[in-house]
Design a protein around this motif. Structure first.
Motif, PDB file in Angstrom:
ATOM      1  N   GLU A 177     -10.200   8.181  11.906  1.00 28.33           N
ATOM      2  CA  GLU A 177     -10.611   6.847  11.449  1.00 28.33           C
ATOM      3  C   GLU A 177     -10.514   6.744   9.928  1.00 28.33           C
ATOM      4  OE1 GLU A 177     -13.951   6.201  14.897  1.00 28.33           O
ATOM      5  OE2 GLU A 177     -14.583   5.941  12.822  1.00 28.33           O
ATOM      6  N   LEU A 178     -11.018   7.802   9.239  1.00 31.45           N
ATOM      7  CA  LEU A 178     -10.974   7.795   7.770  1.00 31.45           C
ATOM      8  C   LEU A 178      -9.527   7.748   7.284  1.00 31.45           C
ATOM      9  CD1 LEU A 178     -13.789  10.390   7.060  1.00 31.45           C
ATOM     10  CD2 LEU A 178     -13.765   8.015   6.250  1.00 31.45           C
ATOM     11  N   GLU A 179      -8.684   8.533   7.968  1.00 29.58           N
ATOM     12  CA  GLU A 179      -7.272   8.602   7.570  1.00 29.58           C
ATOM     13  C   GLU A 179      -6.632   7.219   7.621  1.00 29.58           C
ATOM     14  OE1 GLU A 179      -4.853  10.952  10.161  1.00 29.58           O
ATOM     15  OE2 GLU A 179      -3.408  11.393   8.565  1.00 29.58           O
ATOM     16  N   SER A 180      -6.919   6.502   8.741  1.00 30.71           N
ATOM     17  CA  SER A 180      -6.271   5.192   8.851  1.00 30.71           C
ATOM     18  C   SER A 180      -6.881   4.195   7.874  1.00 30.71           C
ATOM     19  CB  SER A 180      -6.294   4.692  10.293  1.00 30.71           C
ATOM     20  OG  SER A 180      -7.530   4.086  10.557  1.00 30.71           O
ATOM     21  N   GLU A 181      -8.212   4.304   7.631  1.00 26.58           N
ATOM     22  CA  GLU A 181      -8.850   3.411   6.663  1.00 26.58           C
ATOM     23  C   GLU A 181      -8.200   3.522   5.288  1.00 26.58           C
ATOM     24  OE1 GLU A 181     -13.146   3.572   5.769  1.00 26.58           O
ATOM     25  OE2 GLU A 181     -13.424   3.428   7.957  1.00 26.58           O
ATOM     26  N   PHE A 182      -7.878   4.780   4.907  1.00 23.07           N
ATOM     27  CA  PHE A 182      -7.397   5.010   3.531  1.00 23.07           C
ATOM     28  C   PHE A 182      -5.876   4.952   3.377  1.00 23.07           C
ATOM     29  CE2 PHE A 182     -11.653   6.797   2.786  1.00 23.07           C
ATOM     30  CZ  PHE A 182     -11.931   6.220   1.556  1.00 23.07           C
ATOM     31  N   SER A 183      -5.157   4.933   4.550  1.00 23.43           N
ATOM     32  CA  SER A 183      -3.701   5.110   4.451  1.00 23.43           C
ATOM     33  C   SER A 183      -3.054   4.097   3.508  1.00 23.43           C
ATOM     34  CB  SER A 183      -3.069   5.056   5.842  1.00 23.43           C
ATOM     35  OG  SER A 183      -3.352   3.782   6.388  1.00 23.43           O
ATOM     36  N   GLU A 184      -3.494   2.849   3.616  1.00 24.33           N
ATOM     37  CA  GLU A 184      -2.857   1.800   2.832  1.00 24.33           C
ATOM     38  C   GLU A 184      -3.092   1.982   1.334  1.00 24.33           C
ATOM     39  OE1 GLU A 184      -3.681  -2.111   4.457  1.00 24.33           O
ATOM     40  OE2 GLU A 184      -3.000  -2.956   2.537  1.00 24.33           O
ATOM     41  N   THR A 185      -4.431   2.260   0.956  1.00 23.21           N
ATOM     42  CA  THR A 185      -4.731   2.390  -0.477  1.00 23.21           C
ATOM     43  C   THR A 185      -4.043   3.616  -1.073  1.00 23.21           C
ATOM     44  OG1 THR A 185      -6.813   3.397   0.208  1.00 23.21           O
ATOM     45  CG2 THR A 185      -6.934   1.168  -0.673  1.00 23.21           C
ATOM     46  N   PHE A 186      -3.968   4.730  -0.295  1.00 21.84           N
ATOM     47  CA  PHE A 186      -3.261   5.906  -0.806  1.00 21.84           C
ATOM     48  C   PHE A 186      -1.787   5.595  -1.003  1.00 21.84           C
ATOM     49  CE2 PHE A 186      -5.633   9.928  -1.145  1.00 21.84           C
ATOM     50  CZ  PHE A 186      -6.918   9.432  -0.894  1.00 21.84           C
ATOM     51  N   ALA A 187      -1.229   4.907   0.012  1.00 24.80           N
ATOM     52  CA  ALA A 187       0.189   4.583  -0.040  1.00 24.80           C
ATOM     53  C   ALA A 187       0.494   3.731  -1.261  1.00 24.80           C
ATOM     54  CB  ALA A 187       0.594   3.878   1.244  1.00 24.80           C
ATOM     55  N   LYS A 188      -0.415   2.758  -1.526  1.00 28.21           N
ATOM     56  CA  LYS A 188      -0.222   1.860  -2.661  1.00 28.21           C
ATOM     57  C   LYS A 188      -0.139   2.636  -3.955  1.00 28.21           C
ATOM     58  CE  LYS A 188      -2.252  -2.570  -1.455  1.00 28.21           C
ATOM     59  NZ  LYS A 188      -3.536  -3.298  -1.486  1.00 28.21           N
ATOM     60  N   LYS A 189      -0.975   3.783  -4.046  1.00 25.85           N
ATOM     61  CA  LYS A 189      -1.012   4.553  -5.293  1.00 25.85           C
ATOM     62  C   LYS A 189       0.055   5.644  -5.306  1.00 25.85           C
ATOM     63  CE  LYS A 189      -4.377   6.380  -8.500  1.00 25.85           C
ATOM     64  NZ  LYS A 189      -5.679   6.959  -8.729  1.00 25.85           N
ATOM     65  N   GLY A 190       0.774   5.756  -4.167  1.00 19.59           N
ATOM     66  CA  GLY A 190       1.819   6.778  -4.082  1.00 19.59           C
ATOM     67  C   GLY A 190       1.252   8.169  -3.938  1.00 19.59           C
ATOM     68  N   LEU A 191       0.063   8.257  -3.351  1.00 17.51           N
ATOM     69  CA  LEU A 191      -0.566   9.565  -3.152  1.00 17.51           C
ATOM     70  C   LEU A 191      -0.563   9.909  -1.671  1.00 17.51           C
ATOM     71  CD1 LEU A 191      -3.818   9.297  -5.322  1.00 17.51           C
ATOM     72  CD2 LEU A 191      -1.764  10.653  -5.847  1.00 17.51           C
ATOM     73  N   ALA A 192      -0.515  11.198  -1.390  1.00 18.54           N
ATOM     74  CA  ALA A 192      -0.572  11.621   0.009  1.00 18.54           C
ATOM     75  C   ALA A 192      -2.014  11.933   0.393  1.00 18.54           C
ATOM     76  CB  ALA A 192       0.278  12.875   0.195  1.00 18.54           C
ATOM     77  N   LEU A 193      -2.429  11.526   1.616  1.00 18.07           N
ATOM     78  CA  LEU A 193      -3.733  11.937   2.150  1.00 18.07           C
ATOM     79  C   LEU A 193      -3.465  12.836   3.335  1.00 18.07           C
ATOM     80  CD1 LEU A 193      -6.821  11.818   2.360  1.00 18.07           C
ATOM     81  CD2 LEU A 193      -6.576   9.752   3.752  1.00 18.07           C
TER      82      LEU A 193
END
Ligand code: ADP
Length: 715
Positions: free
Chosen positions: A569-585
């Protein structure tokens, strides 16, 4: 002056008796007369001796009802104080000598008696008996003196000493009444302590007044005082006492030690001139010994009292310092003073800064309601006098002293002498303890010292209690303010949420082209509105969390959590914001069956905060999240980033409220709330959080929890 010598002649032989009586007739002169009574049997002699007091007995040793030495023994027993001269035949001289050994004074041989010899023998016998009696009396008194010495030396108790004295006096002089008075240390009051052999009535009452009485005079004369016709003597303070007892003669023997009278031993007789010089001498010796014993026992009492008081001071100190509550300190103080000085009334006044008065806070042994009204009405005359004096102040009579504002109050409560001691801390007087006696009392230097020590102990305890009280009140106010603040924060945050959600909803509608197609620039701007509102919403959520935590409104809700699901759940919550910053989660998914028992919402909140920080403070690289079972009881979540890192010395600070390492470098809306909330939640869930970091390389946040926690309210 003519003298009559009464003789009892015990003789059965009429001829011999006649000869003796004739001889007596010969030697009698009008100035020196010998009278005789004649008995023919011993039984008859007893009867005569019982009726009349004879000066001498002339005793024949062969009577019809008694023979030989038996005659002497029985006669001596019947009249022990009368001298006996035995009369024997010519052949019985050895018996006569034996008779003298048994108590007869002399003997006469019948037929060889001439008048001159008879006269001389009678005189000598009488004198010898007198001398013998005197020696016996002396011996008896010596023995009494020895006895009293021994008895007195064996006790240090005042009462016992006086009882021993009166008992011995009573033994030697059973015919007299006796009494002991002791002088007060100020030498102005005589206190009746004990009496014997008289009806004392209200003897213990001390009557103050002009007329000081016999005892007072004797004590101050320091020599024995004899008063005949005492009932009618104008110096008598209690003639009715003398009359009730039929006493007419008074003998007062001062009890003197080191040339100082400590009291008086008084004797009373029912006839005038009852006290012979030898008796007075003897009684004076007795009185001297008793005086010494009384002195010693008083010294001992003094030491005992001093030791007791020392102990009491120590106890008071213990009791006073065991509390920080003013009321209980004042009560303890009054109780302890009452125990030490049961006859004192006590008042305690403390300076009231706002009313600028010496406010009465506690009192004992006086009418409290009366005191409070009197105290508030009259101000504090004597208290102010103590403050002005800056040290202990004695007022001999508050009912008369002009410094007393309300003398009626003093009178109503029977308060007389006063000692006021200031309460001082750090050179400043902040109160006064007043000690009042109910009879006129001279405060001795020892008392003043003791009560001052007591007051200085009390001062510290009272001062501490006042400080504590102030601190407590300040703390309460602060707590109230904080509570109001946190409620306000909560309410505000809550109220802000709705408009922001409206902004976000509207922006999203616009972005989706529901209100018409957007060009590139418009889309970008609306994107910024969305991102900004999102951050604002997060800030508000944090504030709300904080407010709830502050108010203790976040009870634990424990459920079974499937960890894999939670991380997904956390992974999907953050996927977009990480992607926007070009960072990998990178989420390291645990096996399917991994479960823990904890508060799901709070756990997610904790991890969300840490992951979001990792994203915020990482410029490039990645953030990883993993779960591990540490041991049978504990599990661990680890968030690593390749971000800017935190200086080692700042690590302990990042969990503080509103702490930010470098607020100027802020790239996002943030308030320094996140990690503080994390820390509190972790604590509430019985977990631990640990950070390691290297500047420029990244940080590792490690949160450890029990596998199972029980439901309880967070602290
Ligand atoms: P903020 O709202 O400022 O992020 P936090 O309480 O979450 O407040 O964090 C406190 C401070 O700790 C942050 O301002 C930041 O300087 C530092 N910090 C937190 N997490 C990290 C991280 N992963 N890397 C570097 N610095 C961090």
């Amino acid at each position: 002056m003519s003298r009559v010598t009464k003789l009892l002649l015990v003789e059965d032989n009429q001829g011999d008796a006649g000869l003796v009586r004739a001889a007596l007739g010969e030697i009698s002169t009008p100035d020196d007369e010998f009278q005789s009574v004649h008995a023919v049997r011993l039984g008859q002699a007893f009867e005569y001796a019982a009726e009349t007091s004879f000066d001498l007995i002339l005793l024949d040793l062969s009577l019809p009802d008694a023979k030989g030495l038996d005659t002497v023994t029985r006669m001596t027993a019947a009249a022990p104080s009368v001298p006996i001269v035995v009369m024997t035949g010519m052949n019985d001289q050895s018996v006569a000598i034996e008779a003298m050994r048994m108590g007869a004074q002399d003997y006469l041989v019948k037929g060889q008696v001439d008048e001159a010899m008879l006269g001389r023998t009678i005189r000598y016998a009488i004198e010898r008996k007198k001398a013998e009696a005197e020696i016996n009396r002396q011996l008896e008194r010596q023995k009494v003196l020895n006895d009293i010495n021994r008895a007195i030396a064996s006790t240090l108790d005042l009462e016992s000493v006086i009882n021993i004295l009166l008992e011995k006096v009573g033994r030697v002089f059973p015919q007299f009444g006796s009494m002991v008075h002791l002088l007060s240390p100020q030498k102005d009051v005589l206190e009746a302590l004990a009496f014997r052999n008289l009806d004392a009535g209200s003897w213990q009452q001390t009557v103050p007044g002009e007329n000081k009485g016999f005892n007072y005079i004797a004590a101050h004369l320091k020599t024995p005082l004899i008063i005949n016709d005492a009932q009618n003597d104008p110096r008598s303070r209690r003639p009715e006492f003398l009359r009730r007892n039929d006493f007419v003669c008074y003998l007062g023997l001062p009890l003197i030690v080191n040339d100082e009278a400590v009291g008086v031993l008084a004797l009373f007789a029912k006839e005038n001139d009852a006290f012979a010089d030898v008796d007075i001498q003897f009684l004076s010796t007795l009185a001297g010994q008793a005086a010494l014993a009384i002195h010693n026992s008083r010294l001992f009492q003094g030491i005992k009292v001093a030791t007791e008081r020392q102990g009491a001071l120590y106890e008071i100190n213990l009791a006073l310092t065991s509390s920080l509550e003013l009321r209980s300190i004042l009560n303890t103080l009054l109780a302890k003073i009452d125990h030490l000085f049961p006859n004192f009334a006590v008042s305690i006044r403390l300076y009231n800064g706002s009313s600028r008065t010496w406010e009465g806070v506690a009192c004992s042994n006086m009418d409290e309601a009366d005191w409070r009204t009197a105290a508030s009405k009259s101000g504090s005359g004597i208290t102010q006098a103590v403050v002005d004096a800056g040290g202990p102040l004695v007022i001999p009579d508050t009912q008369l002293d002009p410094r007393t504002h309300d003398r009626d109050f003093q009178r109503r409560n029977g308060l007389v002498s006063y000692l006021g001691v200031p309460l001082i801390v750090k050179y400043e007087i902040f109160g006064v303890i007043g000690f009042f006696s109910k009879v006129r009392h001279e405060f001795s230097p020892q008392e003043v010292e003791l009560l001052s020590t007591l007051a200085s102990q009390a001062a510290i305890a009272i001062h501490n209690a006042q400080l504590y009280d102030r601190l407590k009140r300040a703390n309460e106010t602060l707590e109230q303010t904080l509570e109001v603040k946190s409620i306000l924060t909560g309410v505000m945050a809550h109220e802000l949420k709705t408009p922001i959600q409206v902004i976000m909803g509207t922006a999203s509608l616009l972005a989706e082209g529901m209100c018409g197609e957007l060009n590139q620039e418009q889309r970008e701007r609306i994107g910024k509105i969305e991102a900004g509102s999102e951050e604002m919403l997060q800030l508000i959520e944090s504030s709300l969390d904080m407010a709830r935590l502050e108010q203790g409104k976040m009870p634990l809700l424990v459920t079974e959590i499937r960890v894999r699901e939670l991380l997904a759940e956390l992974e999907s919550e953050f996927s977009e914001t990480f992607a926007k910053k070009g960072l990998a989660l990178e989420v390291n998914h645990p096996p399917l069956g991994s479960t823990i028992k904890s508060d799901r919402v709070k756990l997610k909140e904790i991890l969300r905060n840490i992951i979001d920080n990792a994203r915020k403070y990482t410029v490039q690289g990645k953030v990883s999240l993993e779960f591990a079972v540490k041991d049978a009881e504990r599990v661990e979540f680890v968030v690593k980033d390749t971000g800017i890192g935190i200086k080692a010395e700042l690590l302990p600070k990042i969990f503080e409220l509103f702490y930010q390492v470098d607020p100027s470098q802020k790239e996002h809306a943030s308030a320094g709330l996140g990690l503080n909330i994390v820390k509190r939640l972790v604590d509430a869930m019985s977990g631990e959080i640990d950070v390691t970091s290297e500047v420029g390389r990244g940080s590792v946040f490690r949160v450890t929890f029990p596998r199972e926690i029980s439901t309880h309210l967070p602290q």
